[in-house]
Design an enzyme around this catalytic site. Structure first.
Site, PDB file in Angstrom:
ATOM      1  N   HIS A 283      12.161 -14.456  -0.978  1.00 54.80           N
ATOM      2  CA  HIS A 283      11.043 -14.206  -1.010  1.00 54.80           C
ATOM      3  C   HIS A 283      10.261 -14.515  -2.108  1.00 54.80           C
ATOM      4  O   HIS A 283      10.456 -13.920  -3.170  1.00 54.80           O
ATOM      5  CB  HIS A 283      10.850 -12.761  -0.569  1.00 54.80           C
ATOM      6  CG  HIS A 283       9.355 -12.162   0.037  1.00 54.80           C
ATOM      7  ND1 HIS A 283       9.323 -11.843   1.106  1.00 54.80           N
ATOM      8  CD2 HIS A 283       8.231 -12.198  -0.638  1.00 54.80           C
ATOM      9  CE1 HIS A 283       7.805 -11.583   1.455  1.00 54.80           C
ATOM     10  NE2 HIS A 283       7.275 -11.819   0.187  1.00 54.80           N
ATOM     11  N   HIS A 326       9.069  -3.016  -5.958  1.00 57.81           N
ATOM     12  CA  HIS A 326       8.781  -3.753  -7.342  1.00 57.81           C
ATOM     13  C   HIS A 326       7.579  -2.586  -8.150  1.00 57.81           C
ATOM     14  O   HIS A 326       6.985  -1.972  -7.346  1.00 57.81           O
ATOM     15  CB  HIS A 326       8.298  -4.886  -7.268  1.00 57.81           C
ATOM     16  CG  HIS A 326       6.754  -5.367  -6.853  1.00 57.81           C
ATOM     17  ND1 HIS A 326       6.372  -5.038  -5.429  1.00 57.81           N
ATOM     18  CD2 HIS A 326       5.661  -5.667  -7.408  1.00 57.81           C
ATOM     19  CE1 HIS A 326       5.267  -5.328  -5.343  1.00 57.81           C
ATOM     20  NE2 HIS A 326       4.822  -5.625  -6.280  1.00 57.81           N
ATOM     21  N   GLU A 332      -2.783  -3.437  -8.372  1.00 61.88           N
ATOM     22  CA  GLU A 332      -3.102  -4.107  -6.995  1.00 61.88           C
ATOM     23  C   GLU A 332      -3.918  -3.134  -6.200  1.00 61.88           C
ATOM     24  O   GLU A 332      -3.316  -2.136  -5.831  1.00 61.88           O
ATOM     25  CB  GLU A 332      -1.649  -4.209  -6.235  1.00 61.88           C
ATOM     26  CG  GLU A 332      -0.605  -5.227  -7.256  1.00 61.88           C
ATOM     27  CD  GLU A 332       0.613  -5.233  -6.738  1.00 61.88           C
ATOM     28  OE1 GLU A 332       0.696  -5.034  -5.470  1.00 61.88           O
ATOM     29  OE2 GLU A 332       1.688  -5.965  -7.100  1.00 61.88           O
ATOM     30  N   TYR A 341      -0.425  -5.081   8.587  1.00 59.84           N
ATOM     31  CA  TYR A 341       0.265  -5.664   7.248  1.00 59.84           C
ATOM     32  C   TYR A 341       1.531  -5.294   7.498  1.00 59.84           C
ATOM     33  O   TYR A 341       2.068  -4.413   7.909  1.00 59.84           O
ATOM     34  CB  TYR A 341      -0.285  -4.973   6.089  1.00 59.84           C
ATOM     35  CG  TYR A 341       0.127  -5.541   4.870  1.00 59.84           C
ATOM     36  CD1 TYR A 341       0.245  -6.782   4.407  1.00 59.84           C
ATOM     37  CD2 TYR A 341       0.817  -4.572   3.909  1.00 59.84           C
ATOM     38  CE1 TYR A 341       0.751  -7.270   3.256  1.00 59.84           C
ATOM     39  CE2 TYR A 341       1.503  -4.952   2.920  1.00 59.84           C
ATOM     40  CZ  TYR A 341       1.530  -6.355   2.512  1.00 59.84           C
ATOM     41  OH  TYR A 341       2.202  -6.743   1.193  1.00 59.84           O
ATOM     42  N   HIS A 356      -2.021   0.575  -5.802  1.00 61.93           N
ATOM     43  CA  HIS A 356      -0.789   0.930  -6.484  1.00 61.93           C
ATOM     44  C   HIS A 356      -0.981   0.363  -8.132  1.00 61.93           C
ATOM     45  O   HIS A 356      -1.156  -1.053  -8.449  1.00 61.93           O
ATOM     46  CB  HIS A 356       0.445  -0.074  -5.939  1.00 61.93           C
ATOM     47  CG  HIS A 356       0.567   0.340  -4.379  1.00 61.93           C
ATOM     48  ND1 HIS A 356       0.213  -0.436  -3.573  1.00 61.93           N
ATOM     49  CD2 HIS A 356       0.821   1.541  -3.906  1.00 61.93           C
ATOM     50  CE1 HIS A 356       0.726  -0.078  -2.307  1.00 61.93           C
ATOM     51  NE2 HIS A 356       1.012   1.376  -2.643  1.00 61.93           N
ATOM     52  N   HIS A 362       6.226   0.560  -5.746  1.00 65.11           N
ATOM     53  CA  HIS A 362       5.794   0.475  -4.414  1.00 65.11           C
ATOM     54  C   HIS A 362       6.435  -0.603  -3.474  1.00 65.11           C
ATOM     55  O   HIS A 362       7.199  -1.215  -4.228  1.00 65.11           O
ATOM     56  CB  HIS A 362       4.382   0.287  -4.351  1.00 65.11           C
ATOM     57  CG  HIS A 362       3.981  -0.982  -5.411  1.00 65.11           C
ATOM     58  ND1 HIS A 362       3.552  -1.008  -6.384  1.00 65.11           N
ATOM     59  CD2 HIS A 362       3.518  -2.157  -4.683  1.00 65.11           C
ATOM     60  CE1 HIS A 362       3.315  -2.227  -6.853  1.00 65.11           C
ATOM     61  NE2 HIS A 362       3.173  -2.805  -5.653  1.00 65.11           N
TER      62      HIS A 362
END
Length: 433
Positions: A283, A326, A332, A341, A356, A362
């Site tokens: 990813h 992460h 963010e 989402y 975050h 998160h």
């Protein structure tokens, strides 16, 4: 007119635009020549931005004596409320519309601020709630350019350089110093605004990706010249160094008959964004979805990134497909334009937001984690989804409105409570459902 950062020329009356020079002794139609500069005169050529305007009156006639006014819900950095804790993971339901008459200015609700408007670094994140059009009223920000992300309802921005009509799934950039009026096209309007104090937004470098995909320059559109020659008592509101002032004039300031240059408002249809990603395994970082970036003095570390998560195919093999857990040096703030989402299937609803902050962990909630861990990894279309992120290298501080008046989800932090250990000392792990 298509193109991001292009040098345009446009005239609303034939022959109004001088050719071969910028400042003739006498302009056609009795117009005044005036330059609007978006950068220092000596900025490098590839960054230098300015537009020559040919207008009915020079802009010194569009202001008078200034008076301070109070715009209580629009805040600028540094704005640190000692009674508000910005350390945490936060999420909000959509801010409801008000019965009150709210214009573009009075309906702005600041959620977070970051950096310092006085030294021209950082940003603020707002939600706008517009229930009435501006009538004989105009606005410009001397502090910032505004990135506008509609979520509900259509708006018309009548600007000095032309008209932009904007609807959900589109965005617009309104440059610093540009005068405009905002009108409703249908119903109440709600959306998000990133106020950029720092260097202007630009397209990100694609590196080895090459010349295509992501946001393509040709899909950005700037307006053609359109002018108003109208006398009426008019109010002009100016945001300068975090303060608001008003002045009154006897005419419309939207009187540019012709212009040429590369400093202009622009709109972009997010449905034209071509996402790219992994097609075998793993990813990639969310930076792969950057639409626009406002650079800082630190290479590769943005003052602001505007990132889009839209419909796309997921095909990676043997891969945890949602965003991984992460924490990082960037802060963010996310907003949901429509749909669901994938990392937060519950609670992050259209019109909602989450924050975050830097170095706070998160990632997916337990439902998203289990679905991604135990589902069969066939090709999957993420459909009916469009969310975005305002990401900055500065910590984002909550305003009193965000902490106390906006519909904050107090239980949001609990979404990770049901995550359990799958460690049992064996290489296989304890992966029973």
């Amino acid at each position: 007119m298509p193109g991001f950062g292009n040098d345009f020329e446009t005239e609303a009356l034939p022959g109004a635009l001088p050719q071969g020079m910028n400042s003739p002794q006498k302009c056609a139609y009795g117009l005044y020549g005036e330059q609007l500069s978006g950068t220092a005169f000596t900025a490098p050529a590839h960054q230098n931005e300015r537009t020559w305007c040919y207008r009915i009156r020079p802009s010194v006639k569009h202001t008078g004596r200034f008076s301070r006014i109070d715009v209580p819900y629009w805040k600028s950095a540094p704005h640190v409320d000692p009674d508000v804790a910005s350390l945490g993971q936060y999420r909000w339901d959509p801010i409801p519309h008000s019965e009150e008459d709210l214009t573009w200015v009075t309906g702005m609700r600041t959620m977070t601020t970051a950096g310092d408007v006085y030294t021209q670094v950082g940003m603020a994140a707002h939600v706008y709630l517009v229930t009435t059009s501006m009538e004989d009223e105009y606005f410009y920000s001397a502090d910032s350019e505004l990135l506008v992300v509609p979520q509900e309802g259509r708006l018309r921005f009548s600007t000095e350089l032309g008209v932009i009509e904007l609807e959900p799934k589109e965005i617009a950039i309104l440059p610093r110093g540009l005068v405009y009026r905002v009108e409703l096209l249908d119903g109440p309007a709600r959306g998000f605004v990133c106020e950029n104090y720092g260097q202007k937004f630009e397209l990100p470098g694609r590196g080895p990706i090459g010349a295509n995909c992501m946001a393509n320059s040709r899909d950005f559109k700037s307006p053609v010249a359109a002018f108003e020659d109208r006398t009426a008592r008019s109010r002009v509101v100016i945001k300068w160094q975090g303060q608001f002032h008003e002045t009154f004039i006897d005419h419309s300031p939207l009187d540019v008959v012709a212009w040429h240059g590369n400093y202009a408002p622009v709109k972009y249809d997010l449905r034209n964004y071509c996402p790219i990603g992994a097609i075998l395994f793993d990813h990639p970082d969310p930076s792969i979805f950057t639409v626009l970036t406002a650079p800082s003095g630190v290479p590769g570390t943005a003052n602001i990134d505007f990132v889009l998560f839209r419909e796309r195919w997921m095909t990676m093999e043997d891969t945890f497909r949602p965003p991984w857990y992460h924490k990082n040096v960037m802060s963010e703030l996310m907003g949901n334009i429509y749909g669901e989402y994938d990392a937060k299937p519950q609670g992050f609803v259209p019109g909602g937001m989450s924050l975050h902050n830097m170095m706070l962990p998160h990632g997916p909630d337990n439902d998203a984690f289990e679905k991604a861990t135990f589902s069969e990894l066939a090709p999957q279309k993420l459909d009916n989804t469009m969310s975005f992120m305002f990401e900055t290298r500065f910590p984002q501080h909550l305003t009193g409105f965000a902490a106390n008046e906006a519909p904050i989800q107090d239980e949001y932090i609990d979404c990770w409570d049901s995550l359990e250990s799958h460690f049992d000392g064996t290489p296989e792990g304890k992966w029973d459902k």
